[in-house]
Design a protein around this motif. Structure first.
Motif, PDB file in Angstrom:
ATOM      1  N   LEU A  52     -20.655 -33.041  37.732  1.00  0.00           N
ATOM      2  CA  LEU A  52     -20.163 -32.287  36.588  1.00  0.00           C
ATOM      3  C   LEU A  52     -19.818 -33.228  35.438  1.00  0.00           C
ATOM      4  CD1 LEU A  52     -17.777 -29.783  38.409  1.00  0.00           C
ATOM      5  CD2 LEU A  52     -20.116 -29.386  37.627  1.00  0.00           C
ATOM      6  N   PRO A  53     -20.025 -32.793  34.198  1.00  0.00           N
ATOM      7  CA  PRO A  53     -19.606 -33.619  33.063  1.00  0.00           C
ATOM      8  C   PRO A  53     -18.111 -33.904  33.148  1.00  0.00           C
ATOM      9  CG  PRO A  53     -20.994 -31.797  32.339  1.00  0.00           C
ATOM     10  CD  PRO A  53     -20.677 -31.540  33.782  1.00  0.00           C
ATOM     11  N   ARG A  54     -17.728 -35.142  32.962  1.00  0.00           N
ATOM     12  CA  ARG A  54     -16.316 -35.519  33.105  1.00  0.00           C
ATOM     13  C   ARG A  54     -15.408 -34.654  32.225  1.00  0.00           C
ATOM     14  NH1 ARG A  54     -13.931 -40.093  35.051  1.00  0.00           N
ATOM     15  NH2 ARG A  54     -15.962 -41.088  35.296  1.00  0.00           N
ATOM     16  N   ALA A  55     -15.867 -34.320  31.036  1.00  0.00           N
ATOM     17  CA  ALA A  55     -15.049 -33.534  30.115  1.00  0.00           C
ATOM     18  C   ALA A  55     -14.820 -32.113  30.623  1.00  0.00           C
ATOM     19  CB  ALA A  55     -15.712 -33.481  28.736  1.00  0.00           C
ATOM     20  N   GLU A  56     -15.644 -31.648  31.602  1.00  0.00           N
ATOM     21  CA  GLU A  56     -15.521 -30.289  32.110  1.00  0.00           C
ATOM     22  C   GLU A  56     -14.678 -30.212  33.380  1.00  0.00           C
ATOM     23  OE1 GLU A  56     -16.600 -27.505  30.816  1.00  0.00           O
ATOM     24  OE2 GLU A  56     -17.602 -28.410  29.105  1.00  0.00           O
ATOM     25  N   LEU A  57     -14.314 -31.347  33.973  1.00  0.00           N
ATOM     26  CA  LEU A  57     -13.648 -31.329  35.274  1.00  0.00           C
ATOM     27  C   LEU A  57     -12.337 -30.539  35.259  1.00  0.00           C
ATOM     28  CD1 LEU A  57     -14.190 -34.969  36.586  1.00  0.00           C
ATOM     29  CD2 LEU A  57     -15.126 -32.857  37.541  1.00  0.00           C
ATOM     30  N   ARG A  58     -11.518 -30.774  34.250  1.00  0.00           N
ATOM     31  CA  ARG A  58     -10.226 -30.106  34.183  1.00  0.00           C
ATOM     32  C   ARG A  58     -10.410 -28.579  34.133  1.00  0.00           C
ATOM     33  NH1 ARG A  58      -5.593 -32.546  33.009  1.00  0.00           N
ATOM     34  NH2 ARG A  58      -6.756 -34.331  32.175  1.00  0.00           N
ATOM     35  N   ARG A  59     -11.337 -28.131  33.298  1.00  0.00           N
ATOM     36  CA  ARG A  59     -11.566 -26.696  33.152  1.00  0.00           C
ATOM     37  C   ARG A  59     -12.147 -26.099  34.430  1.00  0.00           C
ATOM     38  NH1 ARG A  59     -15.602 -23.245  31.347  1.00  0.00           N
ATOM     39  NH2 ARG A  59     -17.073 -24.960  31.046  1.00  0.00           N
ATOM     40  N   VAL A  60     -13.052 -26.812  35.089  1.00  0.00           N
ATOM     41  CA  VAL A  60     -13.664 -26.297  36.311  1.00  0.00           C
ATOM     42  C   VAL A  60     -12.635 -26.161  37.435  1.00  0.00           C
ATOM     43  CG1 VAL A  60     -15.299 -26.841  38.168  1.00  0.00           C
ATOM     44  CG2 VAL A  60     -16.012 -27.074  35.787  1.00  0.00           C
ATOM     45  N   LEU A  61     -11.742 -27.130  37.570  1.00  0.00           N
ATOM     46  CA  LEU A  61     -10.727 -27.041  38.617  1.00  0.00           C
ATOM     47  C   LEU A  61      -9.730 -25.916  38.332  1.00  0.00           C
ATOM     48  CD1 LEU A  61     -10.105 -30.803  39.403  1.00  0.00           C
ATOM     49  CD2 LEU A  61     -11.323 -29.129  40.795  1.00  0.00           C
ATOM     50  N   ARG A  62      -9.407 -25.704  37.078  1.00  0.00           N
ATOM     51  CA  ARG A  62      -8.551 -24.561  36.742  1.00  0.00           C
ATOM     52  C   ARG A  62      -9.263 -23.250  37.066  1.00  0.00           C
ATOM     53  NH1 ARG A  62      -6.234 -26.584  30.822  1.00  0.00           N
ATOM     54  NH2 ARG A  62      -4.651 -28.033  31.636  1.00  0.00           N
ATOM     55  N   LYS A  63     -10.565 -23.209  36.818  1.00  0.00           N
ATOM     56  CA  LYS A  63     -11.342 -22.016  37.147  1.00  0.00           C
ATOM     57  C   LYS A  63     -11.338 -21.775  38.647  1.00  0.00           C
ATOM     58  CE  LYS A  63     -15.251 -21.619  35.069  1.00  0.00           C
ATOM     59  NZ  LYS A  63     -16.669 -21.758  34.646  1.00  0.00           N
ATOM     60  N   MET A  64     -11.480 -22.844  39.438  1.00  0.00           N
ATOM     61  CA  MET A  64     -11.466 -22.711  40.890  1.00  0.00           C
ATOM     62  C   MET A  64     -10.134 -22.126  41.351  1.00  0.00           C
ATOM     63  SD  MET A  64     -13.402 -26.283  41.884  1.00  0.00           S
ATOM     64  CE  MET A  64     -13.559 -26.003  43.641  1.00  0.00           C
ATOM     65  N   ARG A  65      -9.048 -22.580  40.745  1.00  0.00           N
ATOM     66  CA  ARG A  65      -7.728 -22.042  41.081  1.00  0.00           C
ATOM     67  C   ARG A  65      -7.674 -20.542  40.780  1.00  0.00           C
ATOM     68  NH1 ARG A  65      -4.062 -19.398  41.919  1.00  0.00           N
ATOM     69  NH2 ARG A  65      -1.813 -19.819  41.744  1.00  0.00           N
ATOM     70  N   GLY A  66      -8.245 -20.135  39.652  1.00  0.00           N
ATOM     71  CA  GLY A  66      -8.217 -18.735  39.272  1.00  0.00           C
ATOM     72  C   GLY A  66      -9.087 -17.841  40.140  1.00  0.00           C
ATOM     73  N   LEU A  67     -10.057 -18.416  40.852  1.00  0.00           N
ATOM     74  CA  LEU A  67     -10.961 -17.642  41.693  1.00  0.00           C
ATOM     75  C   LEU A  67     -10.432 -17.456  43.111  1.00  0.00           C
ATOM     76  CD1 LEU A  67     -14.305 -19.252  40.471  1.00  0.00           C
ATOM     77  CD2 LEU A  67     -13.680 -16.836  40.230  1.00  0.00           C
ATOM     78  N   LEU A  68      -9.280 -18.035  43.413  1.00  0.00           N
ATOM     79  CA  LEU A  68      -8.717 -17.959  44.755  1.00  0.00           C
ATOM     80  C   LEU A  68      -7.949 -16.664  44.986  1.00  0.00           C
ATOM     81  CD1 LEU A  68      -7.148 -21.462  45.567  1.00  0.00           C
ATOM     82  CD2 LEU A  68      -9.206 -20.448  46.566  1.00  0.00           C
TER      83      LEU A  68
END
Length: 250
Positions: free
Chosen positions: A109-125
């Motif tokens: 994943l693009p480094r700049a997207e990591l923070r947003r992707v992990l927050r998204k993963m939290r929201g999908l739980l």
């Protein structure tokens, strides 16, 4: 950037040489309730989801490779569906008992997207759900660095020869792999595919900090899917299990 546009059956053949599918499946299934739902971000050819489906779990797989998603759909699997989309663009109203990202997908994943992707993963739980991340960290890259490598992968009468070149962009902490795959079929036909992928060079502290920022608490950390202890020298993969903040440790 990544490009994995070659027939999925060749990826499956190569994957068998790198991975222990039984151990991965046991590990993931141990985090799912009966009949639970899993989300595989960076599902490749759907290998993990098919195995989970055979055990009675449902799931969704997301991958940016059209070739791999086509193969995964063709192979089927009970209660499994696939979405052709980049992980960082994926959105869903569904919620899952387990959201996982394996086999260095996090590094792709693009480094700049990591923070947003992990927050998204939290929201999908779903409440009580788990996130599982497997990633390569700094020493993996340092120790495995080879400017040029040649590897052979065999199975079902097929030979895949992988010619790879690695290069490092130290200013961007980025590792690029450029590969040529030469495939000889059982009937003697030969084909060739070009493949490349970039990987962000991550560290354990960096990933833990990003998880905390996303509202996820690290509940377990292993050196592999057999729940091996993380080696003290820091080599080898890192497998992190995280839960929503406030949830208990495993």
């Amino acid at each position: 950037m990544t490009s994995f546009e070659f027939p999925g059956q060749y990826y499956e053949l190569m994957r068998r040489d790198f991975r222990n599918l039984a151990a991965e499946t046991d590990f993931l299934a141990s985090l799912l309730p009966d009949g639970g739902r899993a989300l595989d971000l960076g599902c490749g050819t759907g290998t993990n989801l098919r195995e989970l489906g055979a055990r009675g779990y449902c799931g969704v797989g997301v991958d940016q490779s059209a070739s791999f998603v086509e193969y995964a759909r063709r192979m089927g699997g009970e209660g499994v569906e696939y979405v052709h989309e980049r992980v960082e663009d994926f959105e869903s109203e569904d919620r899952f008992d387990l959201v996982y990202c394996l086999f260095m997908t996090l590094n792709y994943l693009p480094r700049a997207e990591l923070r947003r992707v992990l927050r998204k993963m939290r929201g999908l739980l779903l409440p009580g759900g788990h996130v599982v991340l497997e990633f390569g960290h700094l020493l993996n890259f340092v120790e495995s660095y080879q400017p040029y490598t040649v590897a052979h992968h065999r199975g079902d009468g097929v030979l895949v020869t992988r010619l790879a070149r690695q290069s490092l962009n130290p200013r961007a902490a980025n590792w690029r792999n450029e590969e040529t795959l030469l495939v000889r079929e059982a009937d003697g036909r030969v084909s060739m595919y070009d493949n490349f992928f970039d990987q962000a060079v991550l560290t354990g502290p960096e990933v833990r900090e990003l998880l905390a920022d996303a509202g996820l608490h690290v509940s377990a950390e292993y050196g592999g899917f057999r729940k091996e202890q993380v080696p003290p020298h820091g080599r080898g993969p890192v497998v992190i299990v995280a839960t929503a903040e406030g949830a208990g440790a495993l």
